[in-house]
Design an enzyme around this catalytic site. Structure first.
Site, PDB file in Angstrom:
ATOM      1  N   PHE A 141       0.866  -1.175   0.000  1.00 52.55           N
ATOM      2  CA  PHE A 141       0.000   0.000   0.000  1.00 52.55           C
ATOM      3  C   PHE A 141       0.900   1.220   0.000  1.00 52.55           C
ATOM      4  CE2 PHE A 141      -4.615   0.161   1.670  1.00 52.55           C
ATOM      5  CZ  PHE A 141      -5.044  -0.642   0.641  1.00 52.55           C
ATOM      6  N   GLN A 255      -8.387  14.262   3.908  1.00 51.69           N
ATOM      7  CA  GLN A 255      -7.622  13.532   2.897  1.00 51.69           C
ATOM      8  C   GLN A 255      -8.409  13.342   1.599  1.00 51.69           C
ATOM      9  OE1 GLN A 255      -6.729   9.087   3.190  1.00 51.69           O
ATOM     10  NE2 GLN A 255      -4.712   9.987   3.472  1.00 51.69           N
ATOM     11  N   LEU A 267     -14.996   4.410  -4.719  1.00 49.96           N
ATOM     12  CA  LEU A 267     -13.552   4.239  -4.612  1.00 49.96           C
ATOM     13  C   LEU A 267     -13.050   3.005  -5.348  1.00 49.96           C
ATOM     14  CD1 LEU A 267     -10.994   5.334  -3.176  1.00 49.96           C
ATOM     15  CD2 LEU A 267     -11.337   3.516  -1.540  1.00 49.96           C
ATOM     16  N   GLU A 270      -6.752   1.444  -3.182  1.00 50.62           N
ATOM     17  CA  GLU A 270      -5.318   1.652  -3.313  1.00 50.62           C
ATOM     18  C   GLU A 270      -4.620   0.350  -3.685  1.00 50.62           C
ATOM     19  OE1 GLU A 270      -4.029   4.549  -0.888  1.00 50.62           O
ATOM     20  OE2 GLU A 270      -2.030   3.799  -0.506  1.00 50.62           O
ATOM     21  N   ARG A 301      -0.865   9.275  -0.147  1.00 46.41           N
ATOM     22  CA  ARG A 301      -2.056   9.729  -0.864  1.00 46.41           C
ATOM     23  C   ARG A 301      -2.076  11.204  -1.173  1.00 46.41           C
ATOM     24  NH1 ARG A 301      -6.580   6.124   2.199  1.00 46.41           N
ATOM     25  NH2 ARG A 301      -5.913   4.253   1.128  1.00 46.41           N
ATOM     26  N   HIS A 373     -11.824  11.820   0.852  1.00 44.59           N
ATOM     27  CA  HIS A 373     -11.845  10.407   1.217  1.00 44.59           C
ATOM     28  C   HIS A 373     -11.848  10.145   2.721  1.00 44.59           C
ATOM     29  CE1 HIS A 373     -11.246   6.148   0.987  1.00 44.59           C
ATOM     30  NE2 HIS A 373     -10.059   6.193   1.522  1.00 44.59           N
TER      31      HIS A 373
HETATM   32  C1  LIG Z   1     -14.588   3.667   0.047  1.00 43.64           C
HETATM   33  C2  LIG Z   1     -13.672   3.596   1.229  1.00 43.64           C
HETATM   34  C3  LIG Z   1     -12.689   2.630   1.303  1.00 43.64           C
HETATM   35  C4  LIG Z   1     -11.847   2.546   2.395  1.00 43.64           C
HETATM   36  N1  LIG Z   1     -10.869   1.605   2.410  1.00 43.64           N
HETATM   37  C5  LIG Z   1     -10.051   1.522   3.479  1.00 43.64           C
HETATM   38  C6  LIG Z   1      -9.030   0.541   3.532  1.00 43.64           C
HETATM   39  O1  LIG Z   1      -8.856  -0.252   2.614  1.00 43.64           O
HETATM   40  N2  LIG Z   1      -8.245   0.491   4.616  1.00 43.64           N
HETATM   41  C7  LIG Z   1      -8.417   1.355   5.662  1.00 43.64           C
HETATM   42  O2  LIG Z   1      -7.674   1.265   6.624  1.00 43.64           O
HETATM   43  N3  LIG Z   1      -9.391   2.271   5.643  1.00 43.64           N
HETATM   44  C8  LIG Z   1     -10.210   2.389   4.584  1.00 43.64           C
HETATM   45  N4  LIG Z   1     -11.188   3.340   4.570  1.00 43.64           N
HETATM   46  C9  LIG Z   1     -11.451   4.132   5.767  1.00 43.64           C
HETATM   47  C10 LIG Z   1     -12.231   3.319   6.790  1.00 43.64           C
HETATM   48  O3  LIG Z   1     -13.129   2.477   6.135  1.00 43.64           O
HETATM   49  C11 LIG Z   1     -13.014   4.179   7.751  1.00 43.64           C
HETATM   50  O4  LIG Z   1     -12.213   5.197   8.226  1.00 43.64           O
HETATM   51  C12 LIG Z   1     -13.494   3.369   8.928  1.00 43.64           C
HETATM   52  O5  LIG Z   1     -14.152   2.223   8.522  1.00 43.64           O
HETATM   53  C13 LIG Z   1     -14.378   4.180   9.837  1.00 43.64           C
HETATM   54  O6  LIG Z   1     -14.941   3.335  10.813  1.00 43.64           O
HETATM   55  P1  LIG Z   1     -15.732   3.901  12.041  1.00 43.64           P
HETATM   56  O7  LIG Z   1     -16.113   2.750  12.873  1.00 43.64           O
HETATM   57  O8  LIG Z   1     -14.960   4.981  12.683  1.00 43.64           O
HETATM   58  O9  LIG Z   1     -17.007   4.604  11.420  1.00 43.64           O
HETATM   59  P2  LIG Z   1     -18.150   4.057  10.434  1.00 43.64           P
HETATM   60  O10 LIG Z   1     -17.901   2.714   9.938  1.00 43.64           O
HETATM   61  O11 LIG Z   1     -18.375   5.155   9.464  1.00 43.64           O
HETATM   62  O12 LIG Z   1     -19.396   3.926  11.368  1.00 43.64           O
HETATM   63  C14 LIG Z   1     -20.102   5.028  11.865  1.00 43.64           C
HETATM   64  C15 LIG Z   1     -21.300   4.536  12.631  1.00 43.64           C
HETATM   65  O13 LIG Z   1     -21.890   5.608  13.316  1.00 43.64           O
HETATM   66  C16 LIG Z   1     -23.283   5.589  13.140  1.00 43.64           C
HETATM   67  N5  LIG Z   1     -23.749   6.965  13.332  1.00 43.64           N
HETATM   68  C17 LIG Z   1     -23.333   8.080  12.691  1.00 43.64           C
HETATM   69  N6  LIG Z   1     -23.968   9.158  13.175  1.00 43.64           N
HETATM   70  C18 LIG Z   1     -24.785   8.721  14.151  1.00 43.64           C
HETATM   71  C19 LIG Z   1     -25.699   9.366  15.037  1.00 43.64           C
HETATM   72  N7  LIG Z   1     -25.869  10.684  15.029  1.00 43.64           N
HETATM   73  N8  LIG Z   1     -26.391   8.591  15.913  1.00 43.64           N
HETATM   74  C20 LIG Z   1     -26.223   7.241  15.935  1.00 43.64           C
HETATM   75  N9  LIG Z   1     -25.356   6.593  15.119  1.00 43.64           N
HETATM   76  C21 LIG Z   1     -24.658   7.334  14.250  1.00 43.64           C
HETATM   77  C22 LIG Z   1     -23.478   4.995  11.784  1.00 43.64           C
HETATM   78  O14 LIG Z   1     -24.760   4.428  11.658  1.00 43.64           O
HETATM   79  C23 LIG Z   1     -22.396   3.926  11.779  1.00 43.64           C
HETATM   80  O15 LIG Z   1     -22.863   2.767  12.421  1.00 43.64           O
HETATM   81  C24 LIG Z   1     -12.017   3.445   3.459  1.00 43.64           C
HETATM   82  C25 LIG Z   1     -12.995   4.419   3.389  1.00 43.64           C
HETATM   83  C26 LIG Z   1     -13.776   4.543   2.261  1.00 43.64           C
HETATM   84  C27 LIG Z   1     -14.706   5.690   2.142  1.00 43.64           C
END
Ligand SMILES: Cc1cc2nc3c(=O)[nH]c(=O)nc-3n(C[C@H](O)[C@H](O)[C@H](O)COP(=O)(O)OP(=O)(O)OC[C@H]3O[C@@H](n4cnc5c(N)ncnc54)[C@H](O)[C@@H]3O)c2cc1C
Ligand code: SF4
Ligand code: FES
Lengths: 660, 242
Positions: A141, A255, A267, A270, A301, A373
């Site tokens: 990566f 980012q 997306l 990568e 990136r 992103h």
């Molecule tokens: C297309 C894409 C590909 C990616 N690929 C990679 C990768 O290959 N490797 C890597 O390391 N990272 C990657 N990332 C980044 C990574 O996926 C995210 O940063 C990470 O999954 C975020 O996880 P999280 O648990 O913080 O939040 P999320 O998975 O976004 O979860 C947020 C949660 O909060 C809840 N929520 C939001 N607001 C409220 C509210 N007001 N009240 C109640 N619930 C709420 C939602 O329902 C959800 O359940 C990628 C991101 C994208 C966009």
């Protein structure tokens, strides 16, 4: 009045929130997770490429360890990260991935023997040793010294999320979806839960808890062009901001990913470039080596995104009805590799653009352009995950500024952060909940509930003239055009002024339906003002930061300025009447760093205004390292002497590797 | 792109079960089709410009999260990856998926159903072994990991249930999605459950013996999972238990 009591309240059911909920539930706490959508549909599911952890199993990752992962992360962050946090993270990541393996994530495994890979556009043979057969495999990566990104083909986030979500169900965590937190319950700088709206019935409920952990993900949808899911609106961070007490950190650190497909913004991982895919311009020319002779397509990136935009500006973009773009060519990897390891990419390209990327030559090239992103900024927390200003309020995952990523996050470090933070912060959070009581009166709770009820009723009855969809659209355009990849003082100042106007206008809405339940326009009406506040934090923070660091790139201040800007931006929203955030700064101390600021190893050279402490600290680090090495100390002992760090549970134990 | 875009009609079954004053009804929306338009883009445009009160569910808009199942011209599909251009007549009828509780318009409660299913089939690793996460992970044959991954690709979108005749007759049928989950864990070397244990979970007519092999599930699965094959495999396993 509907009031639910629990020990631990987790807002957000993505990878971070769910892993934290398992930590709390396992400590015997009664834990509730709230989510906008069924938790398995959280944005985490979209992560394709993989998760970084320094296992060092496969040939190309041989010799990997925490130190290398640490150095890559710090460089990637452009020295903006908290190095202690980075240490906590790299040390726990191998444990996290091994735990996930035991929970059933079907990680792609090492296959002994020879295989061909494309490295730097050349066919190369890699031979895996027999004793590694069946261990967890990793791929290349951007921005890493070793091949460190572990994966399940290109559906890594999906398999991780399903495993963690099912593990939460197994441990009887009370998971409730279609519940949206719309305001935090707090008193005397202490948080006691949230006011929550049921997205089916529209009813408001109070969730009262000893501790609250926000894990609501990023704020990508402040932008028009983004890879993020439609629910990534940053509402969780806005809730913290609206307390007037808690602060957000580095909101301007946003980012942009080099290769979302045009126009949908979906997306293309990568992993495409990691596996050997190339970027080409209007003439079919592979241009990245011209700009980045060493890392080429695999520089970090922020660097690749800017080089692409630069190339487009130089007239080398491919014109299209959706603006200029460049090409991503993975056909050179061969159909077999694509259909096995990049299947989702192929499917996306076929379904949304009618292109089969396995077809050789121009026909198989996919149109790409950098888009928003990832949100490095978020709720500013201490290394234990607790807000610096509000007790009992924790945060983890993309919603937090823990500060692992500084001004640029490395691919694969984010899903890794979510589970690692879920483990570390989840445990500190659980300890807080176990050791503290709810000390808030029912009268205060019902007052908070009524306030929100009145607010929502006011919205549906509103006699204004403004249309919330239009305001949102304009905000997203401003963010794309003026707070994007290339930034400058004038555009940022314009952006702040126009966003302030939009915030004013968002107070005078007219909503078509007066229904209090299941009314999508009402939902927009209470979310958009929150989003505008975040957008103002981003734009104002960017306007004030007169330097370029990581993903924050100022065309009028091209250098990274360690002398004046080695600090974190903190924003708070002091009063409801305010139209912009209040900014303060938190210094980042070079004297305590394990790795003082230097050149990143990619991007242009000579673009730093150095801080006087950097060379002093570097000399200290070098001397101590030399002395200890002479005394026969190992790398762990030296690291500890340079910059000690703590971890909960038994996470501090050394990580075993086959190569040990 | 200056060529005139055609006008399309999207006809949607609107109904709010919480509002008894209005009967279920079809509402037609006319809009200009833009190049590459998906139902995600079309529905958002309708909501922003014509009917702010239209409910539907999208999250990833990329065919990854399984939120947006609906019945389009009679076929259950993921709306976000359905291009309007695939309907040459330019008339598209949208209904909510059957088999799930209706929330409003095109929004149905798949989350609740999938959570219940997950608990019912114990859709997680069951083992007595403690893992020391500081130590090198257990080895897994790469082929086996790949096979487990293949089945793990299910996104719990529910299209298989929306196209299942058994589900219509047996409301408690776990569906292809549930049986696939069991097959997945049955194959996973981390899971210590025996076939007898799985029999307890799915060895009845609401489980593996309910399936009538009508193939609706496999035909509509957006992840192209080998559902019939796996159901048949599980059925053979379960038959041999008793
Ligand atoms: C297309 C894409 C590909 C990616 N690929 C990679 C990768 O290959 N490797 C890597 O390391 N990272 C990657 N990332 C980044 C990574 O996926 C995210 O940063 C990470 O999954 C975020 O996880 P999280 O648990 O913080 O939040 P999320 O998975 O976004 O979860 C947020 C949660 O909060 C809840 N929520 C939001 N607001 C409220 C509210 N007001 N009240 C109640 N619930 C709420 C939602 O329902 C959800 O359940 C990628 C991101 C994208 C966009
Ligand atoms: S088996 Fe296929 S159709 Fe059924 S829920 Fe899973 S992905 Fe959807
Ligand atoms: S919105 Fe995620 S699959 Fe359609």
């Amino acid at each position: 009045m509907k009031v639910h009591y629990c020990d631990a309240l987790v807002i957000g059911g993505g990878l971070a929130g769910l892993r934290a909920s398992v930590a709390a539930q396992k400590k015997g706490l009664n834990t509730i997770v709230l989510s906008l959508v069924p938790v398995k549909r959280s944005h985490s599911a979209a992560a394709q490429g993989g998760m970084q952890a320094s296992l060092g199993n496969s040939k190309m990752s041989e010799g990997d360890n925490e130190d290398l992962h640490f150095a890559d992360t710090v460089k990637g962050s452009d020295w903006g990260c908290d190095q202690k946090v980075a240490r906590m993270f790299v040390h726990t990541a191998p444990k996290a991935i091994r735990e996930l393996a035991a929970w059933g994530v079907p990680w792609t495994r090492v296959q002994e023997g020879a295989r061909t890979a494309i490295i730097n556009a050349k066919q190369t043979t890699i031979t895996e040793d027999q004793d590694r057969h069946g261990l967890i495999m990793s791929r290349d990566f951007g921005g890493t010294k070793k091949w460190r990104t572990c994966y399940t083909a290109d559906a890594t986030g999906h398999t991780m999320l399903f495993s963690v979500a099912n593990e939460a169900l197994k441990h009887d965590v009370d998971v409730r979806d279609r519940k949206e937190a719309i305001s935090l319950i707090h008193e005397n700088n202490r948080c006691y839960g949230a006011i929550v709206r049921d997205l089916i019935t529209g009813e408001l409920e109070a969730y009262v808890s000893k501790g609250t952990c926000i894990a609501t993900g990023g704020y990508g949808r402040l932008y028009k062009s983004t890879t993020n899911a439609v629910i990534c609106e940053g509402i969780g961070a806005a809730l913290a901001l609206e307390t007037g007490v808690a602060t957000l950190g580095n909101m301007e650190a946003v980012q942009f990913h080099p290769t979302p497909i045009v126009p949908s913004g979906i997306l293309l991982t990568e992993g495409c470039r990691g596996d050997g895919g190339l970027l080409r311009d209007v003439d079919g020319h592979r241009f990245m080596p011209d700009y980045e002779p060493e890392k080429k397509e695999l520089a970090s990136r922020d660097v690749v995104s800017r080089r692409m935009m630069e190339h487009i500006r130089n007239g080398k973009g491919v014109p299209s009805p959706y603006g200029d773009h460049l090409w991503l060519d993975i056909s050179i990897l061969g159909r077999e590799h694509i259909e096995k390891n990049l299947r989702d990419v192929q499917e996306i390209s076929q379904v949304f653009n009618g292109i089969d990327p396995a077809v050789e030559g121009e026909k198989g090239w996919m149109p790409v352009r950098p888009m928003q992103h990832y949100s490095m900024g978020g709720i500013r927390i201490n290394p234990t995950g607790e807000s610096q200003n509000m007790a009992g309020l924790f945060s983890c995952g993309e919603s937090a500024c823990w500060d692992l990523h500084g001004f640029n996050r490395l691919g694969g470090n984010s899903v890794s952060e979510t589970v690692v933070a879920g483990m570390i912060i989840g445990n500190y959070f659980a300890d807080f909940c176990a050791n503290n009581d709810v000390e808030i009166s029912t009268a205060t709770i019902s007052k908070k509930l009524e306030e929100q009820q009145t607010y929502l009723e006011g919205l549906v009855k509103g006699q204004g003239t403004e249309n919330v969809f239009k305001i949102k659209e304009r905000m997203q355009e401003i963010m794309d055009d003026k707070v994007g990849i290339f930034r400058d003082g004038k555009n940022l100042a314009d952006a702040v002024e126009e966003l302030k106007e939009l915030l004013e206008r968002s107070k005078k809405l007219k909503i078509a339906s007066t229904k209090m339940h299941n009314n999508p326009e009402l939902e927009e009406a209470y979310r958009v003002p929150k989003m505008l506040k975040l957008a103002l934090c981003v734009a104002k923070g960017a306007r004030e930061r007169t330097e370029s660091r990581g993903a924050h790139y100022r065309e009028d201040f091209l250098k990274r300025d360690d002398e004046n800007w080695l600090k974190r931006t903190l924003t708070s929203w002091k009063s409801d009447e305010d139209l912009e955030p209040t900014i303060t700064y938190e210094d980042i101390d070079i004297k305590t760093m394990e790795m003082p600021p230097a050149f990143r190893g990619y991007g242009a050279k000579g673009m730093t205004i150095e801080h006087e402490d950097a060379s002093v600290r570097q000399a200290e680090v070098d001397n101590l390292t030399k002395e200890m090495q002479a005394a026969g100390k190992d790398r762990h002992e030296i690291q500890e002497a340079l910059m000690d760090f703590d971890l909960p549970m038994n996470y501090k134990q050394k990580n075993e590797r086959v190569g040990d | 792109m200056s060529q005139a875009n055609r006008e399309i009609t999207i006809s949607i079954l609107k109904y709010d079960p919480q509002d008894k004053t209005v009967e279920p009804r079809f509402v037609d929306y006319k809009l200009e089709e833009t190049p590459g338009m998906t139902l995600f883009i079309a529905l958002n445009s309708i909501r922003s410009n014509q009917d702010a009160d239209l409910s539907y569910d999208f999250v990833c808009r990329a065919g990854i999260c399984g939120s947006c199942g609906m019945v389009v011209n009679g076929k259950p599909v993921l709306a976000c990856r359905t291009l309007t251009s695939t309907y040459p007549e330019g008339v598209i009828t949208l209904l909510p998926m059957p088999a799930f509780e209706l929330i409003k318009d095109l929004s149905v409660n798949t989350g609740k159903w999938m959570d219940e299913m997950s608990k019912r089939v114990e859709s997680w690793i069951v083992t007595n072994e403690e893992t020391d996460i500081s130590k090198v992970e257990a080895k897994v044959e790469p082929k086996v990991a790949e096979e487990v991954f293949e089945l793990d690709r299910c996104i719990e979108c529910g299209l298989c249930l929306a196209s299942c005749a058994t589900k219509l007759m047996r409301p408690n049928f776990v569906g292809a999605v549930g049986l696939n989950r069991v097959a997945r864990f049955q194959m996973d070397p981390h899971d210590q459950r025996t076939d007898e244990d799985f029999y307890e979970l799915i060895g009845d007519d609401d489980g593996v013996f309910g399936c009538m092999s009508l193939l609706g599930c496999e035909d509509h699965c957006p992840k192209n999972l080998p559902l019939q094959n796996k159901i048949a495999y599980m059925r053979r396993k379960m038959v041999s238990v008793k």
